[in-house]
Design a protein around this motif. Structure first.
Motif, PDB file in Angstrom:
ATOM      1  N   GLY A 126     -45.652   4.053  72.377  1.00 25.49           N
ATOM      2  CA  GLY A 126     -44.934   4.056  70.999  1.00 25.49           C
ATOM      3  C   GLY A 126     -43.976   5.459  71.240  1.00 25.49           C
ATOM      4  O   GLY A 126     -44.138   5.494  69.935  1.00 25.49           O
ATOM      5  N   ASP A 127     -43.760   5.810  71.911  1.00 28.26           N
ATOM      6  CA  ASP A 127     -43.257   7.133  72.057  1.00 28.26           C
ATOM      7  C   ASP A 127     -41.178   7.111  71.489  1.00 28.26           C
ATOM      8  O   ASP A 127     -40.999   5.672  72.495  1.00 28.26           O
ATOM      9  CB  ASP A 127     -42.680   8.412  73.373  1.00 28.26           C
ATOM     10  N   ILE A 128     -40.453   8.251  71.071  1.00 27.52           N
ATOM     11  CA  ILE A 128     -39.406   7.982  71.199  1.00 27.52           C
ATOM     12  C   ILE A 128     -38.961   9.269  71.788  1.00 27.52           C
ATOM     13  O   ILE A 128     -39.233  10.205  72.182  1.00 27.52           O
ATOM     14  CB  ILE A 128     -38.608   7.716  69.958  1.00 27.52           C
ATOM     15  N   ILE A 129     -37.598   8.683  72.819  1.00 28.79           N
ATOM     16  CA  ILE A 129     -37.641  10.486  73.202  1.00 28.79           C
ATOM     17  C   ILE A 129     -35.601   9.914  73.202  1.00 28.79           C
ATOM     18  O   ILE A 129     -35.449   9.304  73.691  1.00 28.79           O
ATOM     19  CB  ILE A 129     -38.073   9.816  74.999  1.00 28.79           C
ATOM     20  N   ASN A 130     -35.729  11.175  73.166  1.00 26.46           N
ATOM     21  CA  ASN A 130     -34.093  11.338  73.015  1.00 26.46           C
ATOM     22  C   ASN A 130     -33.566  12.513  75.329  1.00 26.46           C
ATOM     23  O   ASN A 130     -34.338  13.320  74.958  1.00 26.46           O
ATOM     24  CB  ASN A 130     -32.922  13.028  72.709  1.00 26.46           C
ATOM     25  N   VAL A 131     -32.555  11.419  75.492  1.00 22.98           N
ATOM     26  CA  VAL A 131     -32.540  12.276  77.344  1.00 22.98           C
ATOM     27  C   VAL A 131     -30.864  12.633  77.634  1.00 22.98           C
ATOM     28  O   VAL A 131     -30.132  11.596  76.973  1.00 22.98           O
ATOM     29  CB  VAL A 131     -32.671  10.524  78.709  1.00 22.98           C
ATOM     30  N   ASP A 132     -30.581  14.051  77.232  1.00 25.65           N
ATOM     31  CA  ASP A 132     -29.516  14.485  77.435  1.00 25.65           C
ATOM     32  C   ASP A 132     -28.961  14.841  78.488  1.00 25.65           C
ATOM     33  O   ASP A 132     -29.543  15.579  78.824  1.00 25.65           O
ATOM     34  CB  ASP A 132     -29.195  15.286  75.783  1.00 25.65           C
ATOM     35  N   VAL A 133     -28.167  14.721  78.732  1.00 27.27           N
ATOM     36  CA  VAL A 133     -27.732  15.094  80.409  1.00 27.27           C
ATOM     37  C   VAL A 133     -26.590  15.368  80.281  1.00 27.27           C
ATOM     38  O   VAL A 133     -25.427  15.288  79.125  1.00 27.27           O
ATOM     39  CB  VAL A 133     -27.203  13.173  81.253  1.00 27.27           C
ATOM     40  N   SER A 145     -25.938  11.434  74.891  1.00 30.68           N
ATOM     41  CA  SER A 145     -27.501  10.729  75.056  1.00 30.68           C
ATOM     42  C   SER A 145     -27.439   9.697  74.512  1.00 30.68           C
ATOM     43  O   SER A 145     -27.053   9.718  73.680  1.00 30.68           O
ATOM     44  CB  SER A 145     -28.189  12.593  74.345  1.00 30.68           C
ATOM     45  N   ARG A 146     -28.814   9.313  74.803  1.00 28.15           N
ATOM     46  CA  ARG A 146     -29.340   8.286  75.040  1.00 28.15           C
ATOM     47  C   ARG A 146     -30.997   7.990  74.360  1.00 28.15           C
ATOM     48  O   ARG A 146     -31.486   8.766  74.790  1.00 28.15           O
ATOM     49  CB  ARG A 146     -29.560   6.858  76.050  1.00 28.15           C
ATOM     50  N   MET A 147     -31.060   7.675  73.127  1.00 27.11           N
ATOM     51  CA  MET A 147     -32.585   7.343  72.532  1.00 27.11           C
ATOM     52  C   MET A 147     -33.189   6.417  73.302  1.00 27.11           C
ATOM     53  O   MET A 147     -32.659   5.187  74.226  1.00 27.11           O
ATOM     54  CB  MET A 147     -33.024   6.957  71.015  1.00 27.11           C
ATOM     55  N   PHE A 148     -34.532   6.137  73.870  1.00 25.65           N
ATOM     56  CA  PHE A 148     -35.582   5.185  74.179  1.00 25.65           C
ATOM     57  C   PHE A 148     -36.733   5.012  73.813  1.00 25.65           C
ATOM     58  O   PHE A 148     -36.908   6.235  73.298  1.00 25.65           O
ATOM     59  CB  PHE A 148     -35.857   5.677  76.055  1.00 25.65           C
ATOM     60  N   ILE A 149     -36.968   4.040  73.242  1.00 27.91           N
ATOM     61  CA  ILE A 149     -38.811   3.562  72.833  1.00 27.91           C
ATOM     62  C   ILE A 149     -39.588   3.131  74.136  1.00 27.91           C
ATOM     63  O   ILE A 149     -39.651   2.096  74.835  1.00 27.91           O
ATOM     64  CB  ILE A 149     -38.299   2.697  71.403  1.00 27.91           C
ATOM     65  N   LEU A 150     -40.310   3.397  74.018  1.00 28.88           N
ATOM     66  CA  LEU A 150     -41.796   3.257  75.089  1.00 28.88           C
ATOM     67  C   LEU A 150     -42.407   2.556  74.371  1.00 28.88           C
ATOM     68  O   LEU A 150     -43.052   2.165  73.770  1.00 28.88           O
ATOM     69  CB  LEU A 150     -42.205   4.448  75.076  1.00 28.88           C
ATOM     70  N   ALA A 268     -34.188  11.646  65.841  1.00 36.56           N
ATOM     71  CA  ALA A 268     -33.880  10.663  67.098  1.00 36.56           C
ATOM     72  C   ALA A 268     -32.143  11.224  67.081  1.00 36.56           C
ATOM     73  O   ALA A 268     -31.765  11.635  65.893  1.00 36.56           O
ATOM     74  CB  ALA A 268     -33.275   9.418  66.649  1.00 36.56           C
ATOM     75  N   GLN A 269     -31.529  10.947  67.925  1.00 36.59           N
ATOM     76  CA  GLN A 269     -29.890  11.861  68.168  1.00 36.59           C
ATOM     77  C   GLN A 269     -29.448  10.644  69.523  1.00 36.59           C
ATOM     78  O   GLN A 269     -30.151   9.935  70.418  1.00 36.59           O
ATOM     79  CB  GLN A 269     -30.170  12.853  68.945  1.00 36.59           C
ATOM     80  N   TRP A 270     -28.560  10.422  69.216  1.00 36.05           N
ATOM     81  CA  TRP A 270     -27.483   9.692  69.816  1.00 36.05           C
ATOM     82  C   TRP A 270     -26.293  10.828  70.317  1.00 36.05           C
ATOM     83  O   TRP A 270     -25.718  10.843  68.624  1.00 36.05           O
ATOM     84  CB  TRP A 270     -27.026   8.053  69.656  1.00 36.05           C
ATOM     85  N   GLU A 271     -25.629  10.085  71.433  1.00 33.30           N
ATOM     86  CA  GLU A 271     -23.607  11.358  71.694  1.00 33.30           C
ATOM     87  C   GLU A 271     -23.773  10.514  72.412  1.00 33.30           C
ATOM     88  O   GLU A 271     -23.707  10.046  73.579  1.00 33.30           O
ATOM     89  CB  GLU A 271     -24.515  12.883  72.254  1.00 33.30           C
ATOM     90  N   HIS A 272     -22.086  10.647  72.065  1.00 36.79           N
ATOM     91  CA  HIS A 272     -21.008  11.002  73.253  1.00 36.79           C
ATOM     92  C   HIS A 272     -20.145  11.316  73.316  1.00 36.79           C
ATOM     93  O   HIS A 272     -20.041  12.577  72.819  1.00 36.79           O
ATOM     94  CB  HIS A 272     -20.890   9.097  72.688  1.00 36.79           C
ATOM     95  N   THR A 273     -19.572  11.926  74.193  1.00 38.39           N
ATOM     96  CA  THR A 273     -18.108  12.207  74.150  1.00 38.39           C
ATOM     97  C   THR A 273     -16.962  12.229  74.089  1.00 38.39           C
ATOM     98  O   THR A 273     -16.350  10.873  74.527  1.00 38.39           O
ATOM     99  CB  THR A 273     -17.949  13.214  75.888  1.00 38.39           C
ATOM    100  N   PHE A 274     -15.748  12.020  73.519  1.00 35.96           N
ATOM    101  CA  PHE A 274     -14.791  11.583  72.876  1.00 35.96           C
ATOM    102  C   PHE A 274     -13.460  12.359  73.005  1.00 35.96           C
ATOM    103  O   PHE A 274     -14.160  13.488  73.477  1.00 35.96           O
ATOM    104  CB  PHE A 274     -14.720  11.497  71.670  1.00 35.96           C
ATOM    105  N   VAL A 275     -12.474  11.647  73.011  1.00 36.23           N
ATOM    106  CA  VAL A 275     -11.172  12.498  73.159  1.00 36.23           C
ATOM    107  C   VAL A 275      -9.909  11.521  71.749  1.00 36.23           C
ATOM    108  O   VAL A 275     -10.326   9.735  71.852  1.00 36.23           O
ATOM    109  CB  VAL A 275     -10.300  12.216  74.659  1.00 36.23           C
ATOM    110  N   MET A 276      -9.261  12.790  71.403  1.00 34.10           N
ATOM    111  CA  MET A 276      -8.788  11.807  70.172  1.00 34.10           C
ATOM    112  C   MET A 276      -7.899  11.499  70.805  1.00 34.10           C
ATOM    113  O   MET A 276      -7.005  11.857  71.471  1.00 34.10           O
ATOM    114  CB  MET A 276      -8.695  13.144  69.081  1.00 34.10           C
ATOM    115  N   THR A 277      -7.226  10.309  70.511  1.00 31.14           N
ATOM    116  CA  THR A 277      -5.872   9.336  70.818  1.00 31.14           C
ATOM    117  C   THR A 277      -5.018   9.640  69.412  1.00 31.14           C
ATOM    118  O   THR A 277      -5.813   9.707  68.061  1.00 31.14           O
ATOM    119  CB  THR A 277      -6.012   8.706  71.164  1.00 31.14           C
ATOM    120  N   GLU A 278      -4.103   9.206  69.368  1.00 39.12           N
ATOM    121  CA  GLU A 278      -2.919   8.866  68.407  1.00 39.12           C
ATOM    122  C   GLU A 278      -3.195   7.133  67.467  1.00 39.12           C
ATOM    123  O   GLU A 278      -3.341   7.398  66.451  1.00 39.12           O
ATOM    124  CB  GLU A 278      -1.274   8.357  69.110  1.00 39.12           C
TER     125      GLU A 278
END
Length: 286
Positions: A126-133, A145-150, A268-278
Motif C-alpha cells: 500500500g505504500d506509494i514512493i517517489n524515487v528521484d534520480v 523521478s517516478r512514483m511506484f505503488i507497492l 506524490a511527484q513525477w519529474e522530467h528534464t525538458f528542452v524547449m524547442t521552437e
C-alpha cells in the motif's frame, strides 16, 4: 500604474550583430518581461550531452521499476542506483551534494521529497514512493523521478499518484516557446485543485544541464506572475509535488533533509528534464 522594472539579463557581445533571435528576446525584455541570461540557452552540443546523461538516468529508473518490491529497504534502492550509475560511467548527482549522504531520494507516503534511503526503511503493502534520480555524465546533468505503488493501495492514494502524473503532463503542454514559466504553474494548479488536491509552494522545478540547479525556478502553483520567458534552448525540470491535504510542508529536524507534508497526508511527484524547442518541450529523460 507603476512601470515594470527592466532587468537587463539579455545582452549582445560587443561587436556582434543582432540576430533575429536577439531581437525577439530584447523585445520582451524592453517591455519589462523577465528574460533568461544568454548562458541559459544551451548549444546543440550541450543538449546532446544532457540527452546522453538522460539515457543513463532513465536506465536507472527502469531498473528500479523492475526491481522494486514489498519488503525491500530503501537502502537497497540506493545501492542499485549507485551501482547502475557508476557501471555506466556516470555519477549520482545527489551523493554528497551539500551533504546529502546517498545516491537517490526515496520519499514514501507523506514524505514530499528528499527522503534519505535507509536499511531500516522497509517498503510495505500500500505504500506509494517517489524515487528521484539525478545523473552526471561527462559533466552534464539530468534529473527525473517516478512514483511506484507497492501492491494494492487505497483508491485515494492511487488517484493522487495518477493526478500528479497528469499534472506533469499538463505542465509540459502549457510550456510554449516564447511563453512564460508562469503558464506552467497556472495549468498544474488548475488540474490539481479540480481533483481536490493541493500543490506544494515551497519547492519548485529548476534549470538543469551544466549544473544540478540553474535558473529558471519553475513554480508549480499559480503565482499570478508571468515568470521568466521560455526561450528555445532552455533546459529545465517540471516536477509538481501534489498533496492530498494542505500544500504546507516541514523539514524533518532529525536529518535536516526530509520534507514532509504538514498534516502528514500523502504526497506524490513525477519529474522530467525538458528542452524547449521552437515547437514545444522535448523530454530528455524518457
Amino acid at each position: 500604474m507603476k512601470p515594470k522594472k527592466i532587468i537587463k539579463n539579455w545582452s549582445v557581445p560587443k561587436g556582434q550583430e543582432l540576430t533575429e533571435f536577439d531581437k525577439k528576446v530584447l523585445a520582451f525584455q524592453n517591455r519589462g518581461e523577465l528574460v533568461p541570461k544568454r548562458k541559459l540557452i544551451k548549444t546543440p552540443e550541450q543538449i546532446e550531452g544532457i540527452r546522453r546523461s538522460g539515457v543513463v538516468n532513465t536506465g536507472v529508473l527502469d531498473l528500479i521499476e523492475r526491481e522494486i518490491h514489498i519488503g525491500m529497504s530503501t537502502a537497497e534502492i540506493d545501492r542499485l542506483v549507485y551501482e547502475y550509475t557508476t557501471d555506466h560511467g556516470a555519477i549520482p548527482a545527489p551523493l554528497n551534494y551539500e551533504g546529502f549522504p546517498k545516491s537517490v531520494c526515496t520519499s514514501i507516503n507523506e514524505v514530499v521529497c528528499h527522503g534519505i534511503p535507509s536499511d531500516d526503511e522497509i517498503l510495505e503493502e500500500g505504500d506509494i514512493i517517489n524515487v528521484d534520480v539525478s545523473t552526471i555524465l561527462d559533466g552534464y546533468y539530468s534529473d527525473a523521478s517516478r512514483m511506484f505503488i507497492l501492491g494494492e493501495t487505497t483508491p485515494e492514494k492511487a488517484k493522487l499518484v495518477r493526478v500528479a502524473k497528469e499534472c506533469l503532463e499538463i505542465g509540459q503542454a502549457a510550456a510554449k516557446p516564447w511563453g512564460f514559466v508562469g503558464d506552467i504553474g497556472k495549468a498544474i494548479a488548475k488540474h490539481a485543485h479540480a481533483n481536490g488536491f493541493s500543490v506544494v509552494r515551497d519547492l519548485c522545478g529548476h534549470g538543469v544541464g551544466l549544473a544540478f540547479h540553474e535558473d529558471p525556478e519553475v513554480d508549480h502553483y499559480n503565482t499570478h506572475r508571468n515568470g521568466m520567458l521560455l526561450v528555445p534552448g532552455m533546459v529545465f525540470t517540471i516536477e509538481p509535488m501534489i498533496n492530498m491535504g494542505t500544500w504546507e510542508v516541514f523539514v524533518d529536524e532529525e536529518d535536516d533533509w526530509t520534507i514532509v507534508t504538514e498534516d502528514e497526508l500523502p504526497s506524490a511527484q513525477w519529474e522530467h528534464t525538458f528542452v524547449m524547442t521552437e515547437h514545444g518541450l522535448e523530454i530528455l529523460t524518457h
